[in-house]
Structures are given as C-alpha cells and as structure tokens.
Write a protein that holds these residues in place. Structure first.
Motif, short mmCIF file in Angstrom:
data_model
loop_
_atom_site.label_atom_id
_atom_site.label_comp_id
_atom_site.label_asym_id
_atom_site.label_seq_id
_atom_site.Cartn_x
_atom_site.Cartn_y
_atom_site.Cartn_z
N GLN A 2 3.18 8.26 -1.31
CA GLN A 2 3.29 7.07 -0.47
C GLN A 2 3.29 7.48 0.99
O GLN A 2 3.85 8.51 1.35
CB GLN A 2 4.56 6.30 -0.82
CG GLN A 2 4.47 5.74 -2.22
CD GLN A 2 5.43 4.60 -2.44
OE1 GLN A 2 6.02 4.05 -1.53
NE2 GLN A 2 5.58 4.23 -3.70
N TYR A 3 2.62 6.68 1.79
CA TYR A 3 2.49 6.93 3.23
C TYR A 3 3.12 5.78 3.99
O TYR A 3 2.95 4.62 3.61
CB TYR A 3 1.01 7.02 3.62
CG TYR A 3 0.26 8.17 2.99
CD1 TYR A 3 0.20 9.41 3.60
CD2 TYR A 3 -0.40 8.01 1.77
CE1 TYR A 3 -0.50 10.46 3.03
CE2 TYR A 3 -1.10 9.05 1.19
CZ TYR A 3 -1.15 10.27 1.83
OH TYR A 3 -1.85 11.31 1.26
N LYS A 4 3.79 6.09 5.09
CA LYS A 4 4.41 5.05 5.90
C LYS A 4 3.39 4.30 6.75
O LYS A 4 3.57 3.12 7.03
CB LYS A 4 5.48 5.66 6.81
CG LYS A 4 6.68 6.16 6.04
CD LYS A 4 7.75 6.72 6.93
CE LYS A 4 8.91 7.21 6.07
NZ LYS A 4 9.94 7.87 6.86
N ALA A 5 2.31 4.98 7.13
CA ALA A 5 1.31 4.36 8.01
C ALA A 5 -0.05 4.27 7.32
O ALA A 5 -0.43 5.18 6.57
CB ALA A 5 1.18 5.17 9.29
N HIS A 6 -0.78 3.21 7.60
CA HIS A 6 -2.12 3.01 7.07
C HIS A 6 -3.03 4.19 7.45
O HIS A 6 -3.77 4.71 6.62
CB HIS A 6 -2.69 1.69 7.59
CG HIS A 6 -4.05 1.37 7.07
ND1 HIS A 6 -5.20 1.70 7.76
CD2 HIS A 6 -4.45 0.76 5.92
CE1 HIS A 6 -6.24 1.30 7.06
NE2 HIS A 6 -5.81 0.71 5.94
N ASN B 184 7.36 -2.13 -0.74
CA ASN B 184 8.24 -1.44 0.20
C ASN B 184 7.58 -1.23 1.56
O ASN B 184 8.17 -0.59 2.44
CB ASN B 184 8.69 -0.10 -0.39
CG ASN B 184 7.53 0.85 -0.64
OD1 ASN B 184 6.36 0.52 -0.38
ND2 ASN B 184 7.84 2.02 -1.17
N GLY B 185 6.34 -1.71 1.73
CA GLY B 185 5.64 -1.60 3.00
C GLY B 185 4.87 -0.29 3.16
O GLY B 185 4.21 -0.08 4.17
N GLN B 186 4.94 0.57 2.17
CA GLN B 186 4.24 1.84 2.26
C GLN B 186 2.89 1.75 1.55
O GLN B 186 2.66 0.89 0.71
CB GLN B 186 5.09 2.97 1.68
CG GLN B 186 6.34 3.20 2.51
CD GLN B 186 7.04 4.49 2.17
OE1 GLN B 186 6.68 5.21 1.24
NE2 GLN B 186 8.08 4.81 2.93
N PHE B 187 1.99 2.66 1.93
CA PHE B 187 0.62 2.67 1.44
C PHE B 187 0.42 3.78 0.42
O PHE B 187 1.02 4.85 0.53
CB PHE B 187 -0.35 2.88 2.61
CG PHE B 187 -0.24 1.83 3.67
CD1 PHE B 187 -1.05 0.70 3.64
CD2 PHE B 187 0.68 1.95 4.71
CE1 PHE B 187 -0.95 -0.28 4.61
CE2 PHE B 187 0.79 0.97 5.69
CZ PHE B 187 -0.02 -0.14 5.64
N HIS B 188 -0.42 3.53 -0.56
CA HIS B 188 -0.79 4.55 -1.53
C HIS B 188 -2.19 4.23 -2.05
O HIS B 188 -2.67 3.10 -1.94
CB HIS B 188 0.22 4.63 -2.69
CG HIS B 188 0.23 3.41 -3.55
ND1 HIS B 188 0.88 2.26 -3.21
CD2 HIS B 188 -0.36 3.15 -4.74
CE1 HIS B 188 0.71 1.35 -4.14
NE2 HIS B 188 -0.05 1.86 -5.09
#
Length: 115
Positions: A32-36, A12-16
């Motif tokens: 989950q995070y939207k940005a690195h 989904n393009g999100q980071f974890h």
C-alpha cells in the motif's frame, strides 16, 4: 501478451495495484502506498524490474506454500504473488509477470482515469 495494471484507492485512503494477466487473473500485488504518485512509481518499477535477471525470489510461506516476490535493484520488495500449490507453479507465475508487466496498460480506478 497483454497484461493490465489495476490501480485502486482503498477505504483507508491508500493506493495499491494488481498486475493482471491477459486472462484477468491477478499475478502480482503491490504494497500500500500513501500517495498516488508513489503507486505510479511502483508500477513503473515493476515494468522495469520484471525482465531484470535476479529480480524474482521464490519464498515459502509459514504454511509451506511457495510464492514469489519481485525486488527492485535496491532489494526492496515491489510486488508479491499469491500462494501456489507447487514450486513449478510459482516459477510459471514469475514467467507470467516477466511476459505481462513490461507492456501492461494501466487502469487507474483511483482517479477514474485510464491510460
């Protein structure tokens, strides 16, 4: 003890990230995070808060199984454990995070860089 943060980018393009104990077992998972950069900040927050008194809260799932969350100083949850079979196992999980997080290395598979 040598732990490792494993940072990934989901479909989904999100980071974890997961915090792994020295035996490779996942002991803490992030939201989950939207940005690195936000995920990196989350890892830094886990490192800082893991040794802070009162940062862990043991909870009970709807199925009655204990688990724990790690909270930042503002009360925001920054990581959650798996479900455990007993309260004592959840307490040992908290101790494992305390021991592994502060000095854990980072394996960043979201950008193929390792630090």
């Amino acid at each position: 003890m040598s732990g490792k943060f494993h940072l990934k980018k989901g479909n989904n393009g999100q980071f974890h990230f997961n915090l792994l104990a020295s035996n490779g077992q996942v002991i803490l998972s992030s939201e989950q995070y939207k940005a690195h950069a936000s995920a990196i900040n989350g890892i830094d927050s886990v490192r800082k808060n893991a040794s802070r008194e009162g940062a862990f809260e043991i909870r009970e799932s709807s199925s009655g199984k204990p688990y724990f969350v790690l909270k930042a100083t503002n009360g925001q949850v920054i990581g959650q454990s798996q479900m455990y079979a007993s309260l004592s196992s959840a307490e040992k999980g908290c101790e494992s995070v305390r021991n592994h997080a502060p000095g854990a290395s980072l394996l960043d598979e979201s950008t193929a860089a390792t630090t």
